[in-house]
Design a protein around this motif. Structure first.
Motif, PDB file in Angstrom:
ATOM      1  N   ILE A  56     -69.780  87.077 -24.036  1.00 30.42           N
ATOM      2  CA  ILE A  56     -69.867  86.985 -22.567  1.00 30.42           C
ATOM      3  C   ILE A  56     -70.533  88.251 -22.038  1.00 30.42           C
ATOM      4  O   ILE A  56     -70.039  89.364 -22.223  1.00 30.42           O
ATOM      5  N   LYS A  57     -71.660  88.088 -21.362  1.00 31.43           N
ATOM      6  CA  LYS A  57     -72.467  89.229 -20.928  1.00 31.43           C
ATOM      7  C   LYS A  57     -72.004  89.801 -19.588  1.00 31.43           C
ATOM      8  O   LYS A  57     -72.172  90.998 -19.333  1.00 31.43           O
ATOM      9  N   GLY A 117     -61.779  84.036 -22.941  1.00 33.34           N
ATOM     10  CA  GLY A 117     -63.088  83.426 -23.216  1.00 33.34           C
ATOM     11  C   GLY A 117     -63.284  82.065 -22.591  1.00 33.34           C
ATOM     12  O   GLY A 117     -64.382  81.488 -22.686  1.00 33.34           O
ATOM     13  N   ILE A 118     -62.261  81.513 -21.941  1.00 35.15           N
ATOM     14  CA  ILE A 118     -62.398  80.221 -21.253  1.00 35.15           C
ATOM     15  C   ILE A 118     -62.904  80.484 -19.841  1.00 35.15           C
ATOM     16  O   ILE A 118     -62.266  81.210 -19.075  1.00 35.15           O
ATOM     17  N   LEU A 119     -64.040  79.901 -19.512  1.00 35.13           N
ATOM     18  CA  LEU A 119     -64.662  80.100 -18.209  1.00 35.13           C
ATOM     19  C   LEU A 119     -64.685  78.768 -17.463  1.00 35.13           C
ATOM     20  O   LEU A 119     -64.979  77.720 -18.050  1.00 35.13           O
ATOM     21  N   ALA A 120     -64.376  78.824 -16.180  1.00 33.57           N
ATOM     22  CA  ALA A 120     -64.333  77.618 -15.341  1.00 33.57           C
ATOM     23  C   ALA A 120     -65.390  77.721 -14.249  1.00 33.57           C
ATOM     24  O   ALA A 120     -65.308  78.595 -13.376  1.00 33.57           O
ATOM     25  N   TYR A 121     -66.385  76.829 -14.308  1.00 35.09           N
ATOM     26  CA  TYR A 121     -67.470  76.832 -13.336  1.00 35.09           C
ATOM     27  C   TYR A 121     -67.492  75.506 -12.580  1.00 35.09           C
ATOM     28  O   TYR A 121     -67.056  74.463 -13.088  1.00 35.09           O
ATOM     29  N   SER A 122     -68.049  75.562 -11.359  1.00 38.16           N
ATOM     30  CA  SER A 122     -68.262  74.322 -10.611  1.00 38.16           C
ATOM     31  C   SER A 122     -69.238  73.440 -11.386  1.00 38.16           C
ATOM     32  O   SER A 122     -70.233  73.912 -11.944  1.00 38.16           O
ATOM     33  N   GLN A 179     -74.997  76.721 -28.658  1.00 42.81           N
ATOM     34  CA  GLN A 179     -75.552  77.890 -29.332  1.00 42.81           C
ATOM     35  C   GLN A 179     -76.080  78.923 -28.335  1.00 42.81           C
ATOM     36  O   GLN A 179     -75.939  80.128 -28.539  1.00 42.81           O
ATOM     37  N   THR A 180     -76.702  78.442 -27.271  1.00 42.99           N
ATOM     38  CA  THR A 180     -77.268  79.359 -26.269  1.00 42.99           C
ATOM     39  C   THR A 180     -76.354  79.541 -25.060  1.00 42.99           C
ATOM     40  O   THR A 180     -76.610  80.410 -24.227  1.00 42.99           O
ATOM     41  N   LEU A 207     -74.166  80.171 -18.925  1.00 43.17           N
ATOM     42  CA  LEU A 207     -72.737  80.289 -18.659  1.00 43.17           C
ATOM     43  C   LEU A 207     -72.148  81.562 -19.235  1.00 43.17           C
ATOM     44  O   LEU A 207     -71.063  81.989 -18.823  1.00 43.17           O
ATOM     45  N   ALA A 208     -72.830  82.184 -20.179  1.00 42.09           N
ATOM     46  CA  ALA A 208     -72.351  83.449 -20.747  1.00 42.09           C
ATOM     47  C   ALA A 208     -72.737  84.644 -19.891  1.00 42.09           C
ATOM     48  O   ALA A 208     -72.298  85.769 -20.146  1.00 42.09           O
ATOM     49  N   ASP A 209     -73.546  84.398 -18.867  1.00 38.70           N
ATOM     50  CA  ASP A 209     -74.010  85.489 -18.010  1.00 38.70           C
ATOM     51  C   ASP A 209     -73.780  85.142 -16.540  1.00 38.70           C
ATOM     52  O   ASP A 209     -74.691  85.206 -15.715  1.00 38.70           O
ATOM     53  N   GLY A 210     -72.553  84.749 -16.226  1.00 36.23           N
ATOM     54  CA  GLY A 210     -72.212  84.443 -14.838  1.00 36.23           C
ATOM     55  C   GLY A 210     -72.853  83.184 -14.306  1.00 36.23           C
ATOM     56  O   GLY A 210     -72.958  83.012 -13.090  1.00 36.23           O
TER      57      GLY A 210
END
Length: 354
Positions: free
Chosen positions: A259-260, A271-276, A292-293, A307-310
């Motif tokens: 996660i950047k 490490g669990i991220l919740a996005y709209s 992978q990306t 998703l790894a960069d906000g």
């Protein structure tokens, strides 16, 4: 006895041929007919009357535009009236059509009447000339323009000028008013979602949309994409589609070291991220994920989010990152939200900050 036809005398022609012979070139420019003055050219009372007629048309045009706006505001869109010979029609559509038609027609009719009665009607022919004009021609054109402007009476006939300006200024308001029909104003409807009920003291569970049950952190594995909705929202609710259009959530799990964005990492849980799930371009649901990306792709117009960069936009027409929801776990180990998204979900609109 032979005859030399070249020397034979032909009979004299008559009729049109004779006229051509008598009058020369049949294609000669006959010139303009003599100018006949109009009544308004020689009678000032008639000119004043024409001026009042033109001004009256422009004033009625302004009143019709005001009537258009008043009809739009005052008439119920569902009201039906009987108009002979049209039959039963929408009162609003009939009023809007009539008032706008009158406003536009009278501007045109007033301009035509002005031109036919008050503006100069003297024809001024000019020989063709090369496209690029010399200084003398330019000066002549400018002088003709000034002469035409003076003869039109635009500066001298102030009543016509002022009413024309007024009617032309009001007519565009009809189109501006119609912009209201693009849809209801968003007001604060897009600012808050169903997650706004969540607080640190009273969090909302994340409900799996596939199983309709709460989830634990162990249910979310690295590389998966899971869709969730807030606790208390049910698929059989009458307003479910309207609410899920804002509340839909997607969960991904990314190795913490991958996660950047530090802020994004703090809003997540292990490490669990919740996005709209709602794309920030035109509001399509995002459903494609490349593990992978860590890129999420909107299938409508290919906006791509990291998703790894906000969840920042790395490709496509979307204007800003996907909003993120702060999540944690409750005492039972279920994933919960402790507040609403950090910014409004979906596409940009005037009232939002960005």
């Amino acid at each position: 006895m032979s005859h030399d036809m070249s020397e034979e005398k032909l009979p004299e022609s008559h009729g049109s041929a004779g006229e051509v012979a008598d009058h020369g070139d049949p294609f000669a420019d006959p010139g303009l007919p003599a100018h006949e003055p109009r009544r308004t050219d020689i009678d000032e009372r008639a000119a004043k009357r024409a001026e009042r007629q033109v001004s009256l048309m422009f004033v009625i045009s302004m009143l019709a535009t005001v009537g258009f706006i008043a009809s739009y505001v005052a008439i119920d869109p569902d009201k039906i009236v009987y108009i002979f010979p049209l039959g039963h029609v929408s009162a609003l559509n009939f009023a809007l059509g009539m008032t706008l038609g009158v406003a536009l027609f009278l501007i045109g009719a007033g301009a035509v009447h002005w031109a036919r009665t008050l503006m100069s009607d003297v024809e001024m022919p000019a020989e063709r000339h090369p496209i690029e004009a010399d200084d003398e021609v330019r000066a002549d054109v400018i002088q003709q323009f000034r002469t035409g402007a003076a003869e039109s009476g635009f500066g001298r006939r102030k009543m016509i000028r002022n009413t024309l300006i007024g009617s032309m200024a009001l007519v565009p308001l009809s189109g501006v008013v119609l912009l209201r029909d693009l849809g209801p104003l968003p007001e604060k409807k897009l600012k808050d979602t169903g997650w706004k009920e969540a607080t640190p003291q009273k969090p909302l569970q994340l409900i799996n949309m596939s199983t309709n049950s709460p989830m634990t952190a162990d249910d979310i594995v690295i590389g998966s994409l899971t869709f969730a909705m807030p606790q208390g929202l049910h698929t059989h609710d009458e307003d479910f589609q309207q609410r899920i259009a804002k509340d839909a959530l997607m969960l991904v799990r990314i190795a913490p070291e991958d996660i950047k964005d530090d802020t994004s990492k703090e809003l997540g849980f292990q490490g669990i991220l919740a996005y709209s799930k709602i794309c920030t371009h035109v509001g399509c649901p995002i459903s494609l994920y490349e593990q992978q990306t860590h890129h999420a792709l909107c299938p409508c117009h290919q906006s791509t989010f990291d998703l790894a960069d906000g969840a920042r936009v790395i490709f496509g027409p979307a204007g800003h990152p996907l909003p993120q929801l702060k999540i944690t776990t409750d005492e039972k180990g279920f994933l919960v939200a402790t507040g609403d998204f950090d910014e409004p979900v979906g596409p940009s609109y005037w009232e939002r900050a960005r």
